[in-house]
Design a protein around this motif. Structure first.
Motif, short mmCIF file in Angstrom:
data_model
loop_
_atom_site.label_atom_id
_atom_site.label_comp_id
_atom_site.label_asym_id
_atom_site.label_seq_id
_atom_site.Cartn_x
_atom_site.Cartn_y
_atom_site.Cartn_z
N HIS A 3 35.12 0.56 45.04
CA HIS A 3 34.31 0.65 43.84
C HIS A 3 33.19 -0.40 43.84
CE1 HIS A 3 37.96 2.84 42.55
NE2 HIS A 3 37.15 3.47 41.70
N TYR A 4 33.56 -1.62 44.18
CA TYR A 4 32.55 -2.68 44.21
C TYR A 4 31.49 -2.42 45.28
CZ TYR A 4 35.39 -5.54 41.06
OH TYR A 4 36.07 -6.03 39.97
N LEU A 5 31.94 -1.94 46.43
CA LEU A 5 30.98 -1.69 47.52
C LEU A 5 30.02 -0.58 47.15
CD1 LEU A 5 30.08 -2.38 50.36
CD2 LEU A 5 31.73 -0.71 51.23
N MET A 6 30.52 0.52 46.62
CA MET A 6 29.65 1.62 46.21
C MET A 6 28.73 1.19 45.07
SD MET A 6 30.15 4.23 48.19
CE MET A 6 30.25 2.98 49.49
N GLY A 7 29.26 0.37 44.16
CA GLY A 7 28.41 -0.13 43.09
C GLY A 7 27.31 -1.02 43.62
N ALA A 8 27.65 -1.87 44.60
CA ALA A 8 26.63 -2.74 45.18
C ALA A 8 25.57 -1.96 45.92
CB ALA A 8 27.30 -3.75 46.11
N VAL A 9 25.94 -0.79 46.45
CA VAL A 9 24.96 0.03 47.17
C VAL A 9 24.08 0.82 46.21
CG1 VAL A 9 24.71 1.98 48.76
CG2 VAL A 9 26.37 0.17 49.24
N PHE A 10 24.68 1.43 45.21
CA PHE A 10 23.93 2.36 44.36
C PHE A 10 23.24 1.67 43.18
CE2 PHE A 10 26.88 5.26 46.49
CZ PHE A 10 25.99 6.24 46.91
N VAL A 11 23.78 0.57 42.69
CA VAL A 11 23.14 -0.09 41.55
C VAL A 11 21.71 -0.54 41.87
CG1 VAL A 11 23.24 -2.15 40.09
CG2 VAL A 11 25.27 -0.74 40.38
N PRO A 12 21.45 -1.16 43.05
CA PRO A 12 20.05 -1.50 43.34
C PRO A 12 19.12 -0.28 43.37
CG PRO A 12 21.51 -2.73 44.78
CD PRO A 12 22.36 -1.74 44.05
N PHE A 13 19.62 0.84 43.89
CA PHE A 13 18.80 2.05 43.89
C PHE A 13 18.48 2.51 42.47
CE2 PHE A 13 20.74 3.37 48.24
CZ PHE A 13 19.98 2.38 48.85
N ILE A 14 19.50 2.45 41.61
CA ILE A 14 19.28 2.85 40.22
C ILE A 14 18.31 1.90 39.52
CG2 ILE A 14 20.42 3.19 38.00
CD1 ILE A 14 22.93 4.01 39.55
N VAL A 71 33.36 -9.83 54.87
CA VAL A 71 32.23 -10.70 55.20
C VAL A 71 30.97 -9.88 55.44
CG1 VAL A 71 31.33 -12.29 56.94
CG2 VAL A 71 33.67 -12.55 56.10
N PHE A 72 31.10 -8.80 56.21
CA PHE A 72 29.93 -7.97 56.46
C PHE A 72 29.47 -7.25 55.19
CE2 PHE A 72 31.40 -8.38 60.86
CZ PHE A 72 30.20 -8.69 61.49
N ALA A 73 30.40 -6.86 54.35
CA ALA A 73 30.01 -6.24 53.09
C ALA A 73 29.27 -7.23 52.20
CB ALA A 73 31.25 -5.70 52.37
N LEU A 74 29.74 -8.47 52.14
CA LEU A 74 29.05 -9.48 51.36
C LEU A 74 27.67 -9.76 51.93
CD1 LEU A 74 31.91 -12.03 50.60
CD2 LEU A 74 30.83 -10.42 49.01
N PHE A 75 27.56 -9.77 53.25
CA PHE A 75 26.26 -9.97 53.87
C PHE A 75 25.29 -8.85 53.48
CE2 PHE A 75 23.52 -8.71 57.42
CZ PHE A 75 22.71 -9.84 57.53
N PHE A 76 25.76 -7.63 53.57
CA PHE A 76 24.93 -6.48 53.21
C PHE A 76 24.56 -6.52 51.73
CE2 PHE A 76 24.87 -2.08 51.58
CZ PHE A 76 23.74 -1.62 52.25
#
Length: 1434
Positions: free
Chosen positions: A962-973, A1278-1283
C-alpha cells in the motif's frame, strides 16, 4: 488590354460575391474557441488573484505589526513619560514573563534562518564567489548595526514608549536612506527637474529628523531618549543599499558604489555567514536584557514565572505566547511570499505597494482600538467595547494634542516620499528575488517598512554590463586559472566605462528584440507542414499588430520584436534528365503555404510575391508574408551540402549570426555588440512544430530575465494517433512535470529539444560552441554526442561555456511523434546513446562544469550520477519485479515448491532469446521480435496489475505494498492537480504500465545491439542502388580492416585479393565508345552477387544520360574552370541578369540569352536548343511551374564568397576515406561490444544479488505496522526508499517550478482597465494598442459592416495603375518599403472608416475593452492618431 483586365477583375469579384457558401477552413477554426475560453478563464483567475493578493498582503502586514506591538508590550511597564492611557498595554497580563524574551528572539531569528537555508541551498547547488575583504567587512558592519538597532527596539524602545507611541514611531526609521537619497540626487540629476526633487528630498530628510525634536518635547527622561535615538539610527543604517545610485559619478562615492556592486554579485556566501552572526548577536542581546531584568536563575526558568490561573481555573498565558508568536511568524512569512509573488507576477501596485502603505495606517488604527478593549469583555464575546470605547477620544486628544504625536504625519509622509520608487515598477516579468530585494528575506520587526525600503530601485542600477559573454567568459576563466581574481574585476571596470542604452530608452535609440525562427524540414507530409506554417503565420500576424501599435498608437510595447523565418529544406532538389529541380515535398510545401495564407487573409494568394535566388548550396525562395515578415526557404542540394539536422543548424547559424548579424554590428562598440547579440534570439523548431506567439514570448521573457541564460525550452506535447503516441503523451508529461522541472530548480536543464527552443545569439556565437558543433565526428564518442543527439550536444557546449539552460512550462508546443514501433525504437536508440555519452561527459568532467558554470555544483552532479546509475540498472529492477509478481501469481494458482524458479525461467527466457536475436539478425527481425514480446509482457503486466489490486483489496491492514503504490501514484496525482490542463495525460498511464518491460528492457537491448548503427531511423527513404553499393563496399572494407587488426601477417595481402576487387573481376565487359556495354558473369561468387547486380544496373542507367548529352558533347566544348570562375566573378546581385559582358562558350552572355529567347519564340524542327545552365545564374530548378511568378535575383559577391568558404570548411559533402570510415565503424562496434557487455554484466550481477537476497530469509524483517505475519526484504525496502526519495525530490521540484509557471502566466495576462479607473480614450489606446491593432488588421474574422461585399478591392488599396497582380503584390511589401503591408493597409482603411461620419459603423467591431458608450471615443482616438501619422487630415 486594360479593358480586358478590368473585366477579368470584375468577373473575379462577381464570382466571389456569388460564391457565398465558402467552406470555412480548418485553419480558421482550429483552436479559436479553446484559446478564447482559456484566455477568458485566465483573466478571471487573474482578477481573483488580484483580490486575494491584496487582501492577504494587507492582512499579513497588519497582523505582523500588531502582533509585534502586542508581544513587546508584554515585556514590561512603559517609561515614566507614559500616562495611564498612552502607556496602556494591549491585553495586559498579570506581569512580564521571561518567556516573552525567548519568543521574541525566536520571532526575530526566523527570517535569518530562512536566509541561511536559502543561501546554503544556492551555495550547495550553484557556483558562487566570495566577496572581497572590504565588501564583506562593510556588510558585516552594516548588518551588525542593524541587528543591534532591532534588538534595542524590541527589548527597550517599544516597551518604554508603549503600544500607541511605538506603532507611530515605526515610520521614522528611514533617516540614513533619506540622507543617501538627497546626496545621490545632487550627484545624479542636475537641472530644473532635479531642483523640485531636491526640495522634496530635503523636506523628507527634515521630516525624518523631526523625530528627535518630537522626542525632546515628548519626554525628559534621558534613558528613553538614548534608547530611541540609538535604536532609530542603527536600524536605518542597515537600509542603505537601495539608495546608493550606481549611475552617479563614481569619483564622489566610488567606494560605496563598488561595495554595493560586489555585494550584489557575491551576496549568497556573504549572508550565509551573516545570518548565523545575526542570530547569535540577537541571542546575546536577549540574554543581556533578560538576565538584567529577571536575574540569571529566573530567566532560565521562564515557566516558573507563568501567570496564575484565572478565576475559572484556566491558564491563558501559554495560549497568549503561542498565538502571539505564531501569528507574527506566519503573517510575516506568508506576507513575504505574497510580496515576492506580486512582484514577479507584475502586480506590484495592487499586491505590494498599496497594501504595505495602507497597512501602516491600518496598524495604527488597530492598535488604538485593541488597546481600548477590555479583555473581560472579549472573554464573554462582548464586542461593543471596540466601537463604544469611551477612552478612545480622550486617548487621541491627549496623545496627539498634548504629546505632539501629530508630528507622526510628517514621518509617514516622508516615508512615502523616500520609498516613492515602489509606485513606479520597472522590473521584468519573472524577475529573480535577488533583483527585487537588496537583502535576502525580510525583517520580522519592521515587516512592511523593511520590504518597502529593501525593494530595489531599478533606476539606481547601473546599465553598464560586462562586454559580450565571449570576452567576459575568457577573462573569468583566465583569472581562475591564474588565481588572480583581481584581473577579472579590473577588466570589467575598464569595460563598464561605456554604458549601454537604458531599458526605458525610446525605441529609436535602441535596437528591438530580433527573432530568427529557423526550421529544419525533410520529408514532412501536408499535415505536418500545416502545423509549422500555421505557427509562422500566427507569429507574423502578432508582430504586425505590435508594429502597428508602436507606429500609430505610440505604444512602445516591451514585447515588440522583429521576425525573420528561415526554413532549411534537406534534399530539396532531385535529379531529372534536364537538370536538378525541386522535389515533391517542396512543391507540397509551396501549395500548403499559399492555401494557409489564403485561409488567414480570405484572399487569393496566387500572386504572393516571391523571389528566387540561386546560391552555392542550391538556392532559396523568399516570400513576404501579409504582416511583412520575410519567409526564406533554403533549398539544400544533397550533392553540395551535407544532409541531416545538425548540418542544417550549422548552415543557418553561420548564415544568420556570422554573415548577417555580425555584419550589422561590426562597426559598433563592444558594449553595443554585447547588447545586440543579447537581444537577438534563434528560435529552433522542427518541420512539424505547432505553437502560439504567446509561447515564444514566454521564452523571450525567460531569456530577458537573466543574461546568463543561453537557451530555454518549452513544454512539448506529442500529437498523432495510436498506442505509441498515447504512451509518449504520458511519458512526455511525466518527464516535463518531474525531471525537467527538478533539473531547472536544482541546477539547470541538460537538454533543450530542437523542436521548440530559443537560443541567445551571444551564446551561440562563442567560439567553443559553433566551432565544436560544426566539427565532423571522427571518433565513436563524437559520433554519439554530436550526430545521434545534436540538441543535447549543443546544450552541452553551452553549459561548457558557463551558460544556463532553463525550462518554461508555460510555453507550449506540439509536434508529431512516432506512431509505430520501428520509428519509435530507432528514435530512442539515438536519444539513449546520446544521453549516455553526454551524461558520462558531465559526470567525469564535473570538476570543469562546477568550475566554469555557476548553475552546477557537486550536489547536482551527484544527483545526475544517481539518476544515471539508476537508469543503467533499470532493466534488472524491472525483471526482478516481474519475477516477484509472477511468483505471487503462481502461488495464488498453484502452491508449488519451485514457483520462484519457474517464474525466473518464464520471465527471463524471452529476454535471453531477444538478446541472441539482436546480436545475430537485422533490425527488421529484431523489431518483429520486439512486437511479439511486447504483447507477451503486456499480458504479464495486466496480470500483475490485477494481482496487485486484489492483494491490496483483500489485505485487512495496511501493508508495504500500500505504501509503495501510494508513493508511486500520489506524485502523479499531485502532478495532475498542478497541471489541470494536462491532467488527461494521466489516463494514458494504462499504456505506460503495459509497456514498462518493453521500454525498460527490450529497448535497452535493442539500443545496445544497434549502438553502432549510424542511420537516422525516422523518415528514412529507401536506399538508392549507389548507396547500397557504397554500404556493401564499406562492410567489406570493415571486414578487411578487422582481419588486419586481428591478424597482421603476410597472408593479409593475399587475403585482401579475395575482397571486393578480386570478386568483381568475375565480370567481363566490353564497350563501344563508353555507350554500349556487354557484361558477362563468368562464375558465381558468394559475397558479391548483390554488388555485381548493382553495378550492372548502375552502368545501364548511365547509358541514357550519356546518349542525351551526346549532341551537346559533339557540338559544344566543355566550359573550362577559368571561364567558370570568370562567370562567378562577374555576377552582380542588384540586377536580375549579369551586367558585365562575360563569354560563355565563346559568346557574349547577352548574345547567348537573345539567341536562346529567339530560338524559343521561333522554334525550328531541326534546331536543337541547348540552354546554357549555371549554378549561380540560371539553374534548372528556377523554371519549375510553381516558381514561375517569382522574380529572379542573384546573390551578391560577398554572399557567394561566404557560402563557398562555409561549404569548403564545414558543409560540403566530402569523399570520405573508406578506410577511415571502416575504422570508425570498427570503433563503433568495439564500443557497442564493450558497452553492452558492461551494462549486461552489471545487470546480471544486480539480478543475482537481488535474487539471492530475496530467497535468503535472513534478510527479511517483520512489518511493524501489522499484527499478521507480513515480512519484507531489507534490500527491497532500501531500494523502495531510494525510489520514493527520488520521487519526493522531483515532486518538490515540480511544485516549486509550477508556482513559478503560475506567476509567469499571471505576469503575461493582461486585464482591461476597469470602470473605476475611468481611463481616457487615449490612455485606453495606449494601454491596449496591440489588441486594437490586431482587431483592425484581422482578415480572418469576416467583413466589417462598412466594407464592400467583394472585400477590400485592389483599387482601394493602391491608387496607382497597373495590373491586378501587381496591385495585390504591393500589399505584401516589407515594412521597410514605401508601400504598406497587407495587414497594414487593411488596418489603415478600417481606421480611416472610424471617423466621425462613419463612427457607428466600425466602432461596433472594436474589441469590448470599455463600456459601449465609450467605444466612440476610442474610435475617434484611433482615427485621429492614424490620420496624424499617415498624413490624412480628411
Amino acid at each position: 488590354m486594360p479593358h480586358q483586365q478590368q473585366n477579368s477583375t470584375s468577373d473575379e469579384e462577381a464570382h466571389e460575391k456569388w460564391d457565398s457558401f465558402n467552406m470555412e477552413t480548418v485553419m480558421q477554426r482550429a483552436g479559436v474557441n479553446e484559446r478564447s475560453v482559456m484566455l477568458m478563464v485566465t483573466r478571471v483567475v487573474k482578477v481573483i488573484v488580484y483580490i486575494v493578493v491584496f487582501i492577504m498582503m494587507t492582512v499579513c502586514a497588519t497582523s505582523s505589526k500588531v502582533s509585534l506591538i502586542y508581544m513587546t508590550s508584554q515585556l514590561g511597564e512603559p517609561g515614566p513619560e507614559a500616562d495611564a492611557l498612552s502607556g496602556k498595554r494591549m491585553f495586559a497580563g498579570d506581569g512580564p514573563s521571561p518567556i516573552w524574551y525567548w519568543m521574541i528572539w525566536v520571532a526575530v531569528s526566523v527570517p535569518h534562518l530562512f536566509a541561511f537555508y536559502r543561501c546554503g541551498m544556492i551555495v550547495a547547488f550553484r557556483r558562487t564567489k566570495w566577496p572581497s575583504r572590504t565588501a564583506f567587512f562593510v556588510a558585516l558592519l552594516m548588518e551588525t548595526a542593524h541587528t543591534c538597532g532591532i534588538s534595542l527596539m524590541v527589548f527597550k524602545m517599544l516597551p518604554r514608549l508603549g503600544a500607541h507611541v511605538g506603532v507611530l514611531l515605526t515610520a521614522a526609521v528611514a533617516l540614513l536612506p533619506a540622507i543617501l537619497l538627497f546626496i545621490f540626487r545632487i550627484c545624479a540629476l542636475p537641472g530644473l527637474r532635479s531642483a523640485a526633487m531636491l526640495v522634496g528630498d530635503l523636506l523628507a530628510l527634515l521630516m525624518q529628523a523631526s523625530v528627535f525634536a518630537w522626542l525632546a518635547l515628548y519626554t525628559a527622561d534621558p534613558e528613553t531618549i538614548c534608547w530611541v535615538v540609538v535604536s532609530v539610527a542603527l536600524v536605518s543604517v542597515g537600509l542603505w543599499e537601495v539608495f546608493v545610485n550606481e549611475n552617479a559619478p563614481r569619483r564622489l562615492l566610488r567606494g560605496l558604489i563598488d561595495v554595493k556592486r560586489e555585494l550584489n554579485a557575491n551576496r549568497h556566501k556573504t549572508y550565509l555567514l551573516l545570518s548565523i552572526w545575526k542570530i547569535c548577536l540577537t541571542f546575546a542581546f536577549t540574554l543581556f536584557f533578560g538576565i538584567t531584568t529577571f536575574g540569571k536563575t529566573s530567566f532560565f526558568q521562564p515557566m516558573s514565572h507563568a501567570p496564575r490561573e484565572t478565576d475559572d481555573g484556566s491558564s491563558v498565558d501559554g495560549a497568549r505566547v503561542l498565538w502571539g508568536v505564531l501569528v507574527h511568524v506566519l503573517s510575516s512569512s506568508v506576507g513575504y511570499l505574497v510580496a515576492a509573488f506580486s512582484l514577479r507576477s507584475q502586480m506590484q501596485i495592487v499586491g505590494f505597494t498599496i497594501p504595505l502603505v495602507a497597512s501602516q495606517l491600518i496598524s495604527i488604527v488597530a492598535v488604538f482600538l485593541l488597546s481600548c478593549v477590555d479583555e473581560a469583555d472579549l472573554a464573554v464575546n462582548d464586542w461593543r467595547g471596540i466601537t463604544m470605547c469611551s477612552e478612545l477620544p480622550e486617548l487621541i486628544k491627549r496623545l496627539f494634542v498634548e504629546r505632539y504625536a501629530w508630528m507622526s504625519v510628517f514621518w509617514f509622509a516622508s516615508f512615502v516620499w523616500i520609498t516613492g520608487h515602489v509606485w513606479f515598477p520597472r522590473s521584468n516579468r519573472m524577475a529573480k528575488s535577488h533583483t527585487l530585494f537588496s537583502r535576502p528575506f525580510y525583517c520580522n520587526v519592521l515587516f512592511a517598512e523593511s520590504l518597502l525600503l529593501n525593494r530595489i530601485n531599478e533606476r539606481n542600477i547601473s546599465e553598464c554590463r560586462p562586454i559580450n559573454a565571449v570576452v567576459g567568459s575568457y577573462v573569468e576563466r583566465l583569472a581562475i586559472d591564474l588565481k588572480q581574481p583581481q584581473l577579472s574585476r579590473n577588466v570589467h571596470k575598464l569595460i563598464e566605462e561605456a554604458p549601454s542604452k537604458p531599458e526605458d530608452a525610446p525605441r529609436s535609440e535602441r535596437r528591438p528584440t530580433k527573432i530568427y525562427m529557423c526550421a529544419t524540414m525533410w520529408h514532412e507530409n501536408t499535415n505536418e507542414m500545416l502545423q509549422l506554417i500555421r505557427s509562422i503565420l500566427s507569429l507574423d500576424k502578432d508582430q504586425s499588430a505590435r508594429r502597428l501599435a508602436m507606429k500609430y498608437f505610440e505604444k512602445d510595447h516591451p514585447d515588440y520584436y522583429e521576425l525573420e523565418v528561415h526554413i532549411m529544406f534537406d534534399d530539396a532538389l532531385e535529379e531529372t534528365a534536364e537538370g536538378d529541380t525541386i522535389n515533391e515535398f517542396v512543391v507540397v510545401f509551396i501549395e500548403t503555404l499559399l492555401d494557409a495564407v489564403q485561409s488567414f487573409t480570405n484572399e487569393t494568394t496566387d500572386d504572393l510575391p516571391s523571389v528566387k535566388i540561386p546560391t552555392p548550396h542550391g538556392g532559396r525562395v523568399e516570400w513576404t508574408l501579409p504582416g511583412g515578415t520575410p519567409l526564406v526557404l533554403h533549398l539544400k542540394d544533397k550533392k553540395l551540402v551535407k544532409r541531416r539536422k545538425r548540418w542544417s543548424q550549422v548552415m543557418y547559424m553561420y548564415y544568420l549570426l556570422d554573415l548577417k548579424l555580425r555584419s550589422t554590428i561590426v562597426d559598433c562598440s563592444l558594449q553595443e555588440q554585447h547588447d545586440v547579440t543579447g537581444r537577438t534570439f534563434v528560435l529552433a523548431v522542427d518541420g512539424d512544430s505547432n505553437f502560439e506567439p504567446a509561447s515564444v514570448l514566454k521564452l523571450v521573457d525567460l531569456l530577458k530575465m537573466n543574461d546568463n541564460i543561453g537557451a530555454a525550452c518549452g513544454r512539448i506535447h506529442p500529437i498523432g494517433w495510436g498506442p505509441m503516441v498515447w504512451y509518449q503523451q504520458f511519458e512526455y508529461a511525466i518527464g516535463h512535470w518531474f525531471q525537467k522541472a527538478t533539473e531547472h530548480v536544482l541546477g539547470c536543464v541538460l537538454c533543450s529539444p530542437g523542436c521548440f527552443s530559443l537560443f541567445r545569439a551571444r551564446a551561440l556565437m562563442c567560439p567553443n560552441v559553433m566551432g565544436k558543433y560544426s566539427k565532423i565526428a571522427r571518433t565513436a564518442k563524437a559520433h554519439f554526442q554530436s550526430d545521434q543527439g545534436e540538441d543535447r550536444w549543443l546544450c552541452t557546449l553551452l553549459l561548457h561555456e558557463g551558460y544556463r539552460v532553463e525550462y518554461c512550462a508555460a510555453a507550449d508546443a506540439m509536434t508529431y511523434s512516432p506512431e509505430n514501433l520501428a520509428e519509435f525504437f530507432n528514435q530512442r536508440c539515438r536519444w539513449i546513446s546520446s544521453t549516455l555519452a553526454n551524461n558520462l561527459d558531465l559526470i567525469f568532467a564535473g570538476r570543469l562544469f562546477v568550475r566554469y558554470n555557476d548553475t552546477f555544483s557537486w550536489l547536482y552532479i551527484a544527483y545526475q550520477a544517481v539518476i544515471f546509475c539508476a537508469g543503467l540498472v533499470a532493466p534488472s529492477v524491472i525483471i526482478c519485479f516481474l519475477v516477484t509478481a509472477c511468483e505471487e501469481a503462481i502461488h495464488s494458482f498453484d502452491d508449488a515448491q519451485y514457483g520462484l524458479w519457474r517464474s525466473v525461467v518464464f520471465v527471463t527466457l524471452p529476454v535471453v532469446i531477444h538478446i541472441i536475436i539482436s546480436l545475430k539478425y537485422s533490425k527488421e527481425v529484431q523489431l518483429k521480435m520486439v512486437a511479439l514480446l511486447t504483447i507477451f509482457y503486456g499480458i504479464i503486466m495486466l496480470i500483475v496489475a490485477i494481482g496487485l489490486i486484489a492483494q491490496m483489496c483483500v489485505a485487512s491492514e495496511v501493508t508495504p505494498i500500500h505504501y509503495l503504490m501510494g508513493a508511486v501514484f500520489v506524485p502523479f496525482i499531485v502532478g495532475g492537480i498542478f497541471h489541470p490542463n494536462e491532467a488527461w495525460c494521466l489516463a494514458q498511464f494504462v499504456w505506460y504500465w503495459l509497456t514498462i518491460p518493453t521500454m525498460f528492457v527490450l529497448l535497452y537491448i535493442y539500443t545496445g545491439a544497434n549502438l553502432h548503427d549510424v542511420k537516422w531511423g525516422t523518415r528514412e527513404k529507401k536506399q538508392t542502388d549507389a548507396e547500397k553499393k557504397e554500404e556493401l563496399e564499406l562492410d567489406m572494407a570493415e571486414k578487411k580492416g578487422a582481419k588486419e587488426d586481428v591478424k597482421d601477417q603476410p597472408e593479409t595481402a593475399v587475403a585482401s585479393t579475395t575482397g571486393i576487387y578480386a570478386k568483381t573481376a568475375a565480370v567481363v565487359s566490353m564497350s563501344f565508345n563508353d555507350y554500349f556495354h556487354w557484361m558477362c558473369c563468368l562464375y558465381k561468387t558468394t559475397d558479391s552477387d548483390v554488388l555485381q547486380e548493382v553495378e550492372i544496373k548502375e552502368r545501364m542507367d548511365k547509358f541514357t544520360d550519356r546518349v542525351s548529352c551526346l549532341m551537346e558533347k559533339l557540338d559544344m566544348p566543355k566550359i573550362s574552370d577559368e571561364e567558370e570562375e570568370k562567370v562567378l566573378g562577374d555576377v552582380n546581385v542588384e540586377t536580375e541578369v549579369p551586367k558585365k559582358e562575360t563569354k560563355i562558350y565563346n559568346k557574349d552572355a547577352s548574345a547567348a540569352r537573345e539567341e536562346y529567347e529567339m530560338a524559343i519564340r521561333e522554334p525550328k524542327p531541326t534546331a536543337i536548343v541547348a540552354k546554357v545552365r549555371h549554378l549561380l545564374v540560371n539553374p534548372y530548378w528556377l523554371d519549375h511551374p510553381k516558381l514561375e511568378g517569382a522574380r529572379l535575383r542573384l546573390a551578391s559577391k560577398h554572399e557567394v564568397a561566404y557560402w563557398k568558404l562555409l561549404l569548403q570548411r564545414h558543409l560540403a559533402p566530402r569523399e570520405e576515406d573508406k578506410e577511415q570510415v571502416a575504422k570508425l565503424k570498427r570503433e563503433l562496434r568495439r564500443v557497442r561490444n564493450l558497452g553492452s557487455a558492461a551494462v549486461l554484466g552489471l545487470n546480471l550481477l544486480f539480478i543475482t544479488f537481488l535474487f539471492f537476497v530475496d530467497i535468503n530469509p535472513g534478510f527479511e524483517v517483520a512489518w511493524p505496522f501489522s499484527d499478521d505475519d507480513v515480512e519484507f526484504s531489507i534490500v527491497t525496502a532500501v531500494f523502495a526508499l531510494f525510489f520514493v526519495g527520488i520521487l519526493v525530490l522531483q515532486t518538490f521540484g515540480m511544485v516549486y517550478h509550477r508556482v513559478g509557471t503560475f506567476m509567469h502566466v499571471m505576469a503575461t495576462t493582461t486585464i482591461f482597465p476597469t470602470a473605476d479607473r475611468r481611463p481616457s480614450a487615449d490612455d485606453d489606446l495606449t494601454e491596449n494598442g496591440v489588441v486594437y491593432a490586431d482587431a483592425l488588421q484581422d482578415l480572418s474574422t469576416g467583413m466589417w459592416p462598412d466594407e464592400s461585399e467583394a472585400r477590400i478591392s485592389a483599387d482601394a488599396i493602391l491608387d496607382t495603375g497597373g495590373s491586378s497582380s501587381s496591385r495585390r503584390r504591393s500589399r505584401y511589401e516589407s515594412p521597410a518599403g514605401e508601400s504598406p503591408t497587407c495587414y497594414e493597409q487593411v488596418f489603415l482603411d478600417r481606421a480611416r472608416n472610424l471617423s466621425k461620419s462613419g463612427r457607428g459603423i466600425g466602432a461596433a467591431k472594436l474589441p469590448d475593452k470599455r463600456r459601449r458608450s465609450k467605444r466612440d471615443e476610442t474610435a475617434d482616438a484611433i482615427w485621429r492618431r492614424v490620420s496624424s501619422k499617415s498624413g490624412d487630415k480628411s
